[in-house]
Enzyme design. Structure first.
Site, PDB file in Angstrom:
ATOM      1  N   ASN A   8     -28.151  37.731  25.351  1.00 54.64           N
ATOM      2  CA  ASN A   8     -27.924  39.169  25.530  1.00 54.64           C
ATOM      3  C   ASN A   8     -29.201  39.906  25.098  1.00 54.64           C
ATOM      4  OD1 ASN A   8     -27.384  41.885  24.735  1.00 54.64           O
ATOM      5  ND2 ASN A   8     -25.203  41.454  24.889  1.00 54.64           N
ATOM      6  N   HIS A  11     -31.002  44.485  22.979  1.00 57.56           N
ATOM      7  CA  HIS A  11     -31.841  45.076  21.932  1.00 57.56           C
ATOM      8  C   HIS A  11     -33.329  45.085  22.259  1.00 57.56           C
ATOM      9  CE1 HIS A  11     -28.373  46.117  19.899  1.00 57.56           C
ATOM     10  NE2 HIS A  11     -28.057  44.923  19.449  1.00 57.56           N
ATOM     11  N   ARG A  19     -38.581  54.758  21.410  1.00 57.80           N
ATOM     12  CA  ARG A  19     -39.706  55.636  21.743  1.00 57.80           C
ATOM     13  C   ARG A  19     -39.569  56.305  23.115  1.00 57.80           C
ATOM     14  NH1 ARG A  19     -44.738  55.342  19.109  1.00 57.80           N
ATOM     15  NH2 ARG A  19     -44.230  55.342  16.908  1.00 57.80           N
ATOM     16  N   HIS A  44     -25.191  44.763  28.287  1.00 61.27           N
ATOM     17  CA  HIS A  44     -24.051  45.672  28.173  1.00 61.27           C
ATOM     18  C   HIS A  44     -24.517  47.058  28.623  1.00 61.27           C
ATOM     19  CE1 HIS A  44     -20.672  47.362  25.313  1.00 61.27           C
ATOM     20  NE2 HIS A  44     -20.648  47.906  26.512  1.00 61.27           N
ATOM     21  N   ARG A  46     -23.716  50.512  28.533  1.00 61.28           N
ATOM     22  CA  ARG A  46     -22.796  51.407  27.814  1.00 61.28           C
ATOM     23  C   ARG A  46     -22.682  52.739  28.529  1.00 61.28           C
ATOM     24  NH1 ARG A  46     -21.071  51.002  22.747  1.00 61.28           N
ATOM     25  NH2 ARG A  46     -21.362  48.974  21.790  1.00 61.28           N
ATOM     26  N   ARG A  50     -27.278  53.914  25.919  1.00 62.16           N
ATOM     27  CA  ARG A  50     -28.157  53.996  24.746  1.00 62.16           C
ATOM     28  C   ARG A  50     -29.244  52.915  24.728  1.00 62.16           C
ATOM     29  NH1 ARG A  50     -24.217  51.666  20.028  1.00 62.16           N
ATOM     30  NH2 ARG A  50     -22.834  53.321  20.734  1.00 62.16           N
ATOM     31  N   HIS A  51     -29.019  51.831  25.455  1.00 64.96           N
ATOM     32  CA  HIS A  51     -30.111  50.830  25.541  1.00 64.96           C
ATOM     33  C   HIS A  51     -30.355  50.450  27.014  1.00 64.96           C
ATOM     34  CE1 HIS A  51     -26.580  48.277  25.104  1.00 64.96           C
ATOM     35  NE2 HIS A  51     -26.538  48.375  23.789  1.00 64.96           N
ATOM     36  N   GLU A  71     -21.727  43.244  30.861  1.00 66.53           N
ATOM     37  CA  GLU A  71     -20.627  43.716  29.997  1.00 66.53           C
ATOM     38  C   GLU A  71     -20.451  45.208  30.235  1.00 66.53           C
ATOM     39  OE1 GLU A  71     -21.477  43.062  25.901  1.00 66.53           O
ATOM     40  OE2 GLU A  71     -21.640  40.913  26.152  1.00 66.53           O
ATOM     41  N   THR A 102     -19.814  46.372  19.777  1.00 62.39           N
ATOM     42  CA  THR A 102     -18.407  46.189  20.149  1.00 62.39           C
ATOM     43  C   THR A 102     -17.610  45.775  18.907  1.00 62.39           C
ATOM     44  OG1 THR A 102     -19.301  45.332  22.212  1.00 62.39           O
ATOM     45  CG2 THR A 102     -16.936  45.115  21.885  1.00 62.39           C
ATOM     46  N   GLU A 152     -13.447  35.754  26.976  1.00 61.64           N
ATOM     47  CA  GLU A 152     -14.493  35.509  25.978  1.00 61.64           C
ATOM     48  C   GLU A 152     -13.872  35.795  24.624  1.00 61.64           C
ATOM     49  OE1 GLU A 152     -18.309  37.509  26.412  1.00 61.64           O
ATOM     50  OE2 GLU A 152     -18.684  37.302  24.260  1.00 61.64           O
ATOM     51  N   HIS A 195     -20.273  36.957  19.772  1.00 65.52           N
ATOM     52  CA  HIS A 195     -20.352  38.100  18.872  1.00 65.52           C
ATOM     53  C   HIS A 195     -20.620  37.641  17.442  1.00 65.52           C
ATOM     54  CE1 HIS A 195     -20.047  42.144  17.379  1.00 65.52           C
ATOM     55  NE2 HIS A 195     -20.037  42.532  18.644  1.00 65.52           N
ATOM     56  N   GLY A 196     -21.748  38.124  16.911  1.00 65.06           N
ATOM     57  CA  GLY A 196     -22.080  37.833  15.516  1.00 65.06           C
ATOM     58  C   GLY A 196     -22.610  36.428  15.292  1.00 65.06           C
ATOM     59  N   GLY A 217     -26.815  37.689  21.224  1.00 69.01           N
ATOM     60  CA  GLY A 217     -27.800  38.738  21.416  1.00 69.01           C
ATOM     61  C   GLY A 217     -28.642  39.042  20.191  1.00 69.01           C
ATOM     62  N   HIS A 218     -28.026  39.726  19.239  1.00 65.00           N
ATOM     63  CA  HIS A 218     -28.799  40.295  18.132  1.00 65.00           C
ATOM     64  C   HIS A 218     -29.688  39.263  17.427  1.00 65.00           C
ATOM     65  CE1 HIS A 218     -29.687  43.168  14.918  1.00 65.00           C
ATOM     66  NE2 HIS A 218     -29.688  42.088  14.165  1.00 65.00           N
TER      67      HIS A 218
HETATM   68  N1  PXP Z   1     -20.119  39.293  23.495  1.00 63.87           N
HETATM   69  C1  PXP Z   1     -19.757  40.587  23.665  1.00 63.87           C
HETATM   70  C2  PXP Z   1     -18.544  40.885  24.493  1.00 63.87           C
HETATM   71  C3  PXP Z   1     -20.509  41.632  23.103  1.00 63.87           C
HETATM   72  O1  PXP Z   1     -20.125  42.909  23.298  1.00 63.87           O
HETATM   73  C4  PXP Z   1     -21.676  41.312  22.379  1.00 63.87           C
HETATM   74  C5  PXP Z   1     -22.529  42.409  21.822  1.00 63.87           C
HETATM   75  O2  PXP Z   1     -23.012  43.198  22.860  1.00 63.87           O
HETATM   76  C6  PXP Z   1     -22.013  39.960  22.242  1.00 63.87           C
HETATM   77  C7  PXP Z   1     -21.206  38.968  22.783  1.00 63.87           C
HETATM   78  C8  PXP Z   1     -23.234  39.541  21.524  1.00 63.87           C
HETATM   79  O3  PXP Z   1     -23.094  39.821  20.150  1.00 63.87           O
HETATM   80  P1  PXP Z   1     -24.324  39.681  19.185  1.00 63.87           P
HETATM   81  O4  PXP Z   1     -25.328  40.707  19.577  1.00 63.87           O
HETATM   82  O5  PXP Z   1     -23.723  39.927  17.827  1.00 63.87           O
HETATM   83  O6  PXP Z   1     -24.852  38.274  19.347  1.00 63.87           O
END
Ligand code: PXP
Length: 241
Positions: A8, A11, A19, A44, A46, A50-51, A71, A102, A152, A195-196, A217-218
């Site tokens: 993902n 970011h 900027r 994603h 949104r 925002r990104h 997403e 999310t 998911e 996620h996470g 992602g992050h």
């Molecule tokens: N899956 C979904 C549905 C999400 O909304 C996100 C965050 O956009 C992720 C996975 C990825 O999460 P992370 O950025 O914490 O890895």
């Protein structure tokens, strides 16, 4: 074992939007991530843009060679947009205006008619549809009823338990996930998770049986900022075996 990694890249666009300039370019990040071996790219879009913005998604559709996973929240506007872009997969997620990310899974049971309509509309254009849900039986049943191809599972509570180093909670979250992965698979749904997830906690998730793709992602973008995207993706792929 999870089979595939989808990176993902939201970011990368977050840094650009800090900027409001042209760099870094999400498409460049996607190309490097794919060259490093990931299976697909996730973004994603949104409602507040925002990104990632509409133009990014169109460009990614033309450049991503693996799977492109979009997403989005299941509004009529978003569904219409997806039908013009034709990503390989749409993952429907809930969206709150002030959330940092999310916050929980989609309540498919409560929103069954709106979600079913969105699923059917997207599938009619040949797009695979995944629903981001908490690992709960009633949500899996509702996802099946809505006609989704995939679910998911939200791994955020597992990631939180991992940060707290609470082994009982970690085991509890892993067993909830495994039970619902098995139940979803038996119900005819394919399974992704995310996620996470990060370089510390991903191993135990990747060892669960029945997950096809992990969306991360992050942690990958954070590492890429320091060591480069290619190395960040390769290191994650190595952890996934
Ligand atoms: N899956 C979904 C549905 C999400 O909304 C996100 C965050 O956009 C992720 C996975 C990825 O999460 P992370 O950025 O914490 O890895």
């Amino acid at each position: 074992m999870a089979k595939y990694l989808c990176v993902n890249i939201d970011h990368i666009a977050t840094i650009r939007e800090a900027r409001k300039v042209r760099e870094p370019e999400p498409v460049a990040a996607a190309i490097i991530a794919e060259l490093a071996g990931c299976h697909g790219i996730t973004v994603h879009l949104r409602q507040d843009r925002r990104h990632i913005n509409d133009g990014d998604v169109h460009l990614l559709r033309h450049t991503v060679t693996g799977s492109l996973n979009l997403e989005m929240t299941p509004t009529a506007e978003m569904v219409q947009f997806a039908k013009t872009v034709l990503p390989n997969m749409v993952t429907l997620v809930p969206e709150g205006p002030n959330e940092l990310t999310t916050e929980g899974g989609l309540n498919v049971e409560a929103g069954i008619s709106e979600i079913t309509a969105a699923v059917q509309n997207l599938r009619a254009s040949g797009i695979l549809v995944s629903l981001f849900i908490d690992p709960k039986t009633e949500q899996v049943k509702a996802a099946r009823k809505a006609g989704a191809d995939y679910v998911e599972f939200h791994t955020g509570p597992y990631a939180d338990a991992f940060e707290r180093r609470n082994e009982n909670e970690i085991e509890l979250e892993l067993s909830k996930l495994q039970d619902q992965i098995t139940f979803a698979s038996k119900s005819g749904l394919r399974v992704n998770a995310g996620h996470g997830l990060n370089y510390r906690n991903v191993k135990r998730i990747s060892e669960l049986n029945g997950i096809e793709e992990l969306n991360i992602g992050h942690s990958i973008v954070a590492r890429a900022a320091l060591v480069g995207m290619e190395r960040a993706v390769k290191e994650m792929l190595n952890l996934l075996g």
